[in-house]
Design an enzyme around this catalytic site. Sequence first.
Site, PDB file in Angstrom:
ATOM      1  N   SER B  41     -21.792 -15.967  -0.132  1.00 31.80           N
ATOM      2  CA  SER B  41     -20.583 -15.283  -0.491  1.00 31.80           C
ATOM      3  C   SER B  41     -20.624 -14.662  -1.572  1.00 31.80           C
ATOM      4  CB  SER B  41     -19.684 -16.337  -0.704  1.00 31.80           C
ATOM      5  OG  SER B  41     -20.001 -17.730  -1.600  1.00 31.80           O
ATOM      6  N   ASN B 128     -17.508 -28.242  -5.914  1.00 36.89           N
ATOM      7  CA  ASN B 128     -16.203 -28.558  -5.327  1.00 36.89           C
ATOM      8  C   ASN B 128     -15.022 -28.499  -6.403  1.00 36.89           C
ATOM      9  OD1 ASN B 128     -17.339 -28.868  -2.927  1.00 36.89           O
ATOM     10  ND2 ASN B 128     -16.752 -30.834  -2.527  1.00 36.89           N
ATOM     11  N   THR B 173      24.500   0.888   6.095  1.00 34.78           N
ATOM     12  CA  THR B 173      23.899  -0.322   6.721  1.00 34.78           C
ATOM     13  C   THR B 173      23.607   0.129   8.155  1.00 34.78           C
ATOM     14  OG1 THR B 173      26.080  -0.959   7.651  1.00 34.78           O
ATOM     15  CG2 THR B 173      25.528  -1.903   5.287  1.00 34.78           C
ATOM     16  N   HIS B 174      22.683  -0.503   8.658  1.00 34.55           N
ATOM     17  CA  HIS B 174      22.264  -0.244  10.046  1.00 34.55           C
ATOM     18  C   HIS B 174      21.894   1.152  10.123  1.00 34.55           C
ATOM     19  CE1 HIS B 174      24.385  -3.998  11.734  1.00 34.55           C
ATOM     20  NE2 HIS B 174      25.050  -3.719  10.759  1.00 34.55           N
ATOM     21  N   SER B 295      -1.811  17.988   5.752  1.00 38.13           N
ATOM     22  CA  SER B 295      -2.563  17.813   6.930  1.00 38.13           C
ATOM     23  C   SER B 295      -3.571  18.636   7.166  1.00 38.13           C
ATOM     24  CB  SER B 295      -1.566  18.260   8.098  1.00 38.13           C
ATOM     25  OG  SER B 295      -1.871  18.458   9.198  1.00 38.13           O
ATOM     26  N   LYS B 301       2.540  20.925   5.949  1.00 35.73           N
ATOM     27  CA  LYS B 301       2.833  19.466   5.704  1.00 35.73           C
ATOM     28  C   LYS B 301       2.704  19.051   4.368  1.00 35.73           C
ATOM     29  CE  LYS B 301       4.398  16.962   8.469  1.00 35.73           C
ATOM     30  NZ  LYS B 301       3.817  16.206   9.503  1.00 35.73           N
ATOM     31  N   ASN B 303       3.087  15.033   3.262  1.00 39.82           N
ATOM     32  CA  ASN B 303       3.291  13.941   3.635  1.00 39.82           C
ATOM     33  C   ASN B 303       3.533  12.705   2.629  1.00 39.82           C
ATOM     34  OD1 ASN B 303       3.208  15.108   6.524  1.00 39.82           O
ATOM     35  ND2 ASN B 303       1.128  14.943   6.457  1.00 39.82           N
ATOM     36  N   GLU B 308       3.648   5.416   2.936  1.00 38.31           N
ATOM     37  CA  GLU B 308       3.298   5.027   4.100  1.00 38.31           C
ATOM     38  C   GLU B 308       2.186   4.039   4.050  1.00 38.31           C
ATOM     39  OE1 GLU B 308       3.550   8.484   7.601  1.00 38.31           O
ATOM     40  OE2 GLU B 308       2.767   9.178   5.522  1.00 38.31           O
ATOM     41  N   TYR B 335     -12.978 -31.302   1.162  1.00 42.49           N
ATOM     42  CA  TYR B 335     -13.416 -30.108   1.082  1.00 42.49           C
ATOM     43  C   TYR B 335     -14.284 -29.573   2.297  1.00 42.49           C
ATOM     44  CZ  TYR B 335     -16.224 -25.780   0.082  1.00 42.49           C
ATOM     45  OH  TYR B 335     -16.507 -24.487   0.250  1.00 42.49           O
ATOM     46  N   GLN B 340     -14.322 -21.531   1.878  1.00 41.38           N
ATOM     47  CA  GLN B 340     -14.990 -20.326   1.353  1.00 41.38           C
ATOM     48  C   GLN B 340     -14.118 -19.161   1.568  1.00 41.38           C
ATOM     49  OE1 GLN B 340     -19.345 -20.090   1.517  1.00 41.38           O
ATOM     50  NE2 GLN B 340     -18.845 -18.220   2.655  1.00 41.38           N
ATOM     51  N   LYS B 343     -11.365 -16.994  -0.375  1.00 42.50           N
ATOM     52  CA  LYS B 343     -11.630 -15.809  -1.570  1.00 42.50           C
ATOM     53  C   LYS B 343     -11.221 -14.552  -0.863  1.00 42.50           C
ATOM     54  CE  LYS B 343     -14.507 -19.367  -3.743  1.00 42.50           C
ATOM     55  NZ  LYS B 343     -14.538 -19.970  -2.566  1.00 42.50           N
TER      56      LYS B 343
END
Lengths: 482, 482, 482, 482
Positions: B41, B128, B173-174, B295, B301, B303, B308, B335, B340, B343
């Site tokens: 690790s 630990n 709304t909606h 693009s 474009k 974008n 996003e 433990y 592990q 992380k």
Amino acid sequence: MTDRQTTDQPKEREEPQPGKPLWAGRFARGVAPLVQRYTRSVHFDRRLAPQDLVGSRAHVKMLAAQGILSQEDLELILKGLDQIEEEIREGRFPYRDELEDIHMNIEYRLQELIGEAGRRIHTGRSRNDQVSLDMRLFCREVVLTWQRLIVQAQIQLVDKASLLRSDLYPAWTHLQAAQPMSWGHYLLALAEMLRRDYQRLQSYLSQHNVSPLGAGALSGSTLDLDPDRTAKELGFEESFRNSYDVVGDRDFVLELAQVGTQIMLHLSRMAEDFIYFASTPVGWVQLPDELCTGSSMMPQKKNPDLLELMRGKASSVIGHAHALTVLLKGLATSYHRDLQQDKEHLFAIVDIVGDSLELVPLLVRGFTIDRDRTAQALQEGFLMATDLAEYLVGLGLPFRSAHEKVGKLVTYCVNRNLPLHGLSLEEIQQIIPECRPDVEKLLNPQTVLQRRKHAGATGLNSIDAQLSFWRDWIEERQGSNR
Amino acid sequence: MTDRQTTDQPKEREEPQPGKPLWAGRFARGVAPLVQRYTRSVHFDRRLAPQDLVGSRAHVKMLAAQGILSQEDLELILKGLDQIEEEIREGRFPYRDELEDIHMNIEYRLQELIGEAGRRIHTGRSRNDQVSLDMRLFCREVVLTWQRLIVQAQIQLVDKASLLRSDLYPAWTHLQAAQPMSWGHYLLALAEMLRRDYQRLQSYLSQHNVSPLGAGALSGSTLDLDPDRTAKELGFEESFRNSYDVVGDRDFVLELAQVGTQIMLHLSRMAEDFIYFASTPVGWVQLPDELCTGSSMMPQKKNPDLLELMRGKASSVIGHAHALTVLLKGLATSYHRDLQQDKEHLFAIVDIVGDSLELVPLLVRGFTIDRDRTAQALQEGFLMATDLAEYLVGLGLPFRSAHEKVGKLVTYCVNRNLPLHGLSLEEIQQIIPECRPDVEKLLNPQTVLQRRKHAGATGLNSIDAQLSFWRDWIEERQGSNR
Amino acid sequence: MTDRQTTDQPKEREEPQPGKPLWAGRFARGVAPLVQRYTRSVHFDRRLAPQDLVGSRAHVKMLAAQGILSQEDLELILKGLDQIEEEIREGRFPYRDELEDIHMNIEYRLQELIGEAGRRIHTGRSRNDQVSLDMRLFCREVVLTWQRLIVQAQIQLVDKASLLRSDLYPAWTHLQAAQPMSWGHYLLALAEMLRRDYQRLQSYLSQHNVSPLGAGALSGSTLDLDPDRTAKELGFEESFRNSYDVVGDRDFVLELAQVGTQIMLHLSRMAEDFIYFASTPVGWVQLPDELCTGSSMMPQKKNPDLLELMRGKASSVIGHAHALTVLLKGLATSYHRDLQQDKEHLFAIVDIVGDSLELVPLLVRGFTIDRDRTAQALQEGFLMATDLAEYLVGLGLPFRSAHEKVGKLVTYCVNRNLPLHGLSLEEIQQIIPECRPDVEKLLNPQTVLQRRKHAGATGLNSIDAQLSFWRDWIEERQGSNR
Amino acid sequence: MTDRQTTDQPKEREEPQPGKPLWAGRFARGVAPLVQRYTRSVHFDRRLAPQDLVGSRAHVKMLAAQGILSQEDLELILKGLDQIEEEIREGRFPYRDELEDIHMNIEYRLQELIGEAGRRIHTGRSRNDQVSLDMRLFCREVVLTWQRLIVQAQIQLVDKASLLRSDLYPAWTHLQAAQPMSWGHYLLALAEMLRRDYQRLQSYLSQHNVSPLGAGALSGSTLDLDPDRTAKELGFEESFRNSYDVVGDRDFVLELAQVGTQIMLHLSRMAEDFIYFASTPVGWVQLPDELCTGSSMMPQKKNPDLLELMRGKASSVIGHAHALTVLLKGLATSYHRDLQQDKEHLFAIVDIVGDSLELVPLLVRGFTIDRDRTAQALQEGFLMATDLAEYLVGLGLPFRSAHEKVGKLVTYCVNRNLPLHGLSLEEIQQIIPECRPDVEKLLNPQTVLQRRKHAGATGLNSIDAQLSFWRDWIEERQGSNR
């Protein structure tokens, strides 16, 4: 500070080098550095470089065949791509974060190397179909690799099953002693799980055998492209039928993640079994030293870390597959930049699943069974109770009545702290008068190897039939993988 | 090939250098290379080096104060740790995969640097409790960082809200036009979401203010440790009350992931709004060039890639948080090496959430509203219908009847393709005879700024009260962060 | 109180009626009432009654054929099962919570109805193989239903696509105007998505075509069972090869949930599109009244609730599929009671996916396009920029140079708030001198229908080829579904 | 057929009765029956009826106090609401699917009962703020219930811990024998986990103490509402500060689901422990009959189904919490119908978590330990190795050297199949010459109760200090819950 600068990863925040994105014509100002860091993907999608080169070669050959690119430019481009491949292989390709992704890096480098001809490679192509192609090529190779690793694991499982076909242990349901079972039968159950994984991968190959090249950004091109030609060149069964669908489609990523999830579920269940088998008070199985690690504080420890990580990494794969799923939910059709995130998750899945499958043979070859402890455990838990009930069925009792009577006999034993085979015939007959003298030999766990004889059961003739099936299966697969 | 070797990441598979794990006393053979790669690790937990050094210093000082370590050894160790800190900062610390994790790497390096005294650092400690401590220190810093970034984002939101307090747009709304709303009111709604995040982080700080050091592997130590001393030294409110609980506890990781998830849900919803606001046929908002990209195929474009990706990265955080959850489900207490895996997922969450929060000010400062397009949009969608119904309530109609009458008026308009304010008083009165001449001025969207006057509404006095609240809030937070 | 008693669901906490579980022989005391409520499943698994009856019939026929059951008992049992089927159909079957599940309820009722013969039905069978069988039969029917619903949806998509084949709208990438596209092409993209779902279901049918009956609790039986006979009777391709594997296998549940997830992802993306298309400032599409609902407060609202719920229910399916995945992770092999939880989640998925697929035809048939608004929108967003760049490629410019030049032209237009077709030839030539007079007619969106002519593009000949493919596809599927 | 009609759930598809939605003024046609089934929620949100009535009463009182509603109408409405409450309590309230949800059902019924005054109840209110209010009231009650159940579980844990404070078992890490531990210490670790859950619930109460009533659909009302009045009446600390934020906010649902997840993770880990403790070859613990069930095939089985379901239901809660998370991801701000889906998932979580917490006392009170088997197990696994290493530290050895030496001693024992305490002093000294005669008594597991004496360790004085803490904690909580 928790920041990444505090560790030695200086590349993480380096300033962009001179250079502008290739799409910058329309823009007054460049992107902000933080934005660049947020949006770049070349630090992980460089892994697609081999696929990008293969795809680009097929693309320009098609352009030339269709008269859209001159033969001269074609040759320049192919030579340039070869050089880039060499630079990448030799670790001297100049990756640039400010060029966003591997695709733009390669196109830009090509222009550096061969000049104007390089500015023609992206003709009739968008990153949308290009990325889709590279990912599809990548996934196809992953599937073949996984299939190969599955067969290698099955080879070891079958070998070991053959070795341990008549060795028994007290198999559980609900982690409670249930019925005696052959280790061979157990190991072949694991082979079955992997076989279902293999078959899903096989189905995957035919499900996603489609080339997206030619779809452009979303609606194809006004140029006279020949998508079927590139499809054929790249070994796909067919070309896309609908440009709009194919550029936004990530089903092939999703399905690979889903199959990877199934594989890891299988391996996590196997890992759980072996952690239990090898836990101190059980001790039916010894794990080889090379699969274990020790404790920093407790000198005596030999921990099954590998198997725990296999189980833990199943969680990681589930999480990555989930991220992919959530990514797609409610996303409008067509391409959105959200989709860039599919790569990190897919790559993580690919690495974990591949490594995990590769570890199975080490486990299967390396573990040994402790016959003393299993022999002792086979005496606990009234494992022959079902056989006894079925014996009574053979004498004409309804099964439900037989089940009840044996249940009472077990209670009798529990209260006296006795095993079933510790009862005399008389004691048995006091509770189940139907029992005859032959009942005693039936209470020996070893009899299951002979008495469970129908197909699929844990008896020896079923196991031998399974082994025979598996030898054929493996031979066929190895033949086809060669 | 899909394998990682094919790309230039040579470190991924490098062979272990000479050296043995520090727990190797009990082992006949070392771990297999593939196992080492699977279990290591240090390539990601090196990020905990600063916390590990801080924790180790506190630990050895306590050992010395308790007479378990000599003053001489203490000074040697502290000096050695300083040197290691320097090596890490300068990027010349010799990380070794075969030593598994950052903790063993530091202990090993300490022995190289100062000899036998280094062999005393792990007295009365296990990985630990050590890992648990490092992670808790790390999480505490993350929380403070996120809180700081939230306040910075709120500062921008409040500034912009103040600027746009009387500018309206047709809120939905909606995703259907609902009622006119002040951009200021909208932006302050975003500030509210972030405030809830801030408060959860505040609660986190008191919930997990516990030092685990001294818990050892699982049951404490026979040495005369003083856990309260290290707790105090490290700024924790208290020391663990139960050693067994604290070494297996990952609630502090889970909760941070859960709060991170909530933050990203908020940002993903904000991102979705702005992607919509800036989409071509809507166009109420212009995003600054520096937050957009172009693009490869379509020259026109611009974008909203950043937004996003913010939405997409919310999926990643959800997936990582999910992996953490699944990791813990059904895991026996104490433990296990599975832990592990917490992380990598936590670190990924920390990076994404931090970067995303940091981007909010760029967005909020940078966007501009298109007053022409919003003015036009405010004429569509019958935005004043509710106000009209409430006007009728003021005249004594039951609300449900008023609602029905206005509904019919809207249908009348839809069939004639007219806006509400395009009707003459006579036309209105034909359907709703109760209406008086004053109804006409009520149909102007601008009236909402005056007429929605109760606390929390989109009227100007409510907005001004909100702005005042926010200025106080920010001032307090900035004061406390100084 | 939040408790369920406060609502009118009195059945939730009713006390057990007299009666003991059929496995109670070994137990001194019965289960606690709270435990009974926690463990019962008959309130949801009663849905498997039809499958349970079919499976039980096949099982007892096999027992009789193998001489384990008398012909007389067989006939009694079959008659009893018929009566139970009738009771269930007529809603008068006496479900009993204290008998846990539907399987025990049926066995118990059978004993009530026909006495001792009923006590023989469970001979050579365990709930483990019985439940697995019932679920497999259930899933097979679900797959066939979904396939049928998919084809019905495709029929509507193809019809509508045919109708709208030459109607254009400004298709997006990144929700920014990209290129003109035929509505027909768009709708056929949706048909493609559903086709991949169909194919995965097809693969599912062959992947899980295995009967588990005879596997018993985990290792088969000592009785002379004939698993192949029941497999054949029940229409499976083969019988299990390994009893231990098959009783713990839930891959067939997992895969169905995974395919259900893919289907809902597709539908959620479609729903998102239409919510956007129909949102007030866009308005390219009108949804039919019968798919919308209103607001309790705002009289003018017509909200696309159905589509929002389709998107929301995709989240539900993702959550249910996840629960199934998490259930299996790290679970030891063989049967554990955890697996009972698979049913509620699978049933929820089945209901949502089925209903959602059934709604697609209503949407597709019912929506209308607003030609005025799309015509206006086709003038925005510089949709013809790519075509212009490709036009320059036709004149010999490298694509990358063409892209840059058009980008500059777009910037010129943006600064002047002009569309591309609003420029005179002279203006165009000032920035792109290569342009010839024929460039002007190229800037008309309608030209894409002719100029995008290669396979899969949005041109008319591609669309017609697609329509032809689809008519064949549907005809084949309808034939096979008849 | 897999359809729901085949089972006896006739209500599922019943046709709508006469009646129109209350928002129908603007609509030409009603919703389609399939759409109605898809969109209705009254079959599950009827559970919110008590909260809806409480909220409605507070709302109309405020309207009257503000002069918006006459005193006469107020009294009529309150009387009508009382009658509705009675109808619901007595199970004779006429729920109507075509009225969508419980809120519209109650308003409609009110109109039936009291006529025109009923048409005034929804004045200045939208379902958006109404639903939000009802859910907040519901969640608040859930939190208080969970807290009460937690304290009840802790009472049992503390009692049992007190009983078993000096009984040892071989505690594990990695499921491998680690160190001897008191059962009391183990049980108090479980109490600690539940305490963290309790504290998170406590934080929840202050985090979400906000009334949304008055926010209307999204921007408040033009009527002279007094949101603070209703907030006070309903026991909230404050009223919303921003109407737009509060109607789209579901953080209070998300956070409850997240805390519920944490609770179930804890219970699933506890369940896993006890399943292992009680598994046949381990057998340290006996579960009471009333928490177990038997097998339909194997007469001897006594399976820990309850605990397996607790573990399995943790997966369900994880899945439901995930569905909620996914629901919110990328959803534009404000109210969307997607949010309706939050209820089914939240309700499922509430039921599972409540039942699971309620079961903990049954388990804790009911289990017994098997002293013979634990005594035997304490001899295995070299549990005293750490103590031996720390003994050497006491003699001056660096811990790392002590660890190595003891590791070698363990290897010596493993090779000879001996326990540590089976070695003579001479054998020990051959490998660790530093050892003195007093080492032998140190190898007795019982010594840990005396020798691990620092705070939080498994020694008796630490356990007694913990018990004392817990008695205070419980007393305070019971006082506050009275």
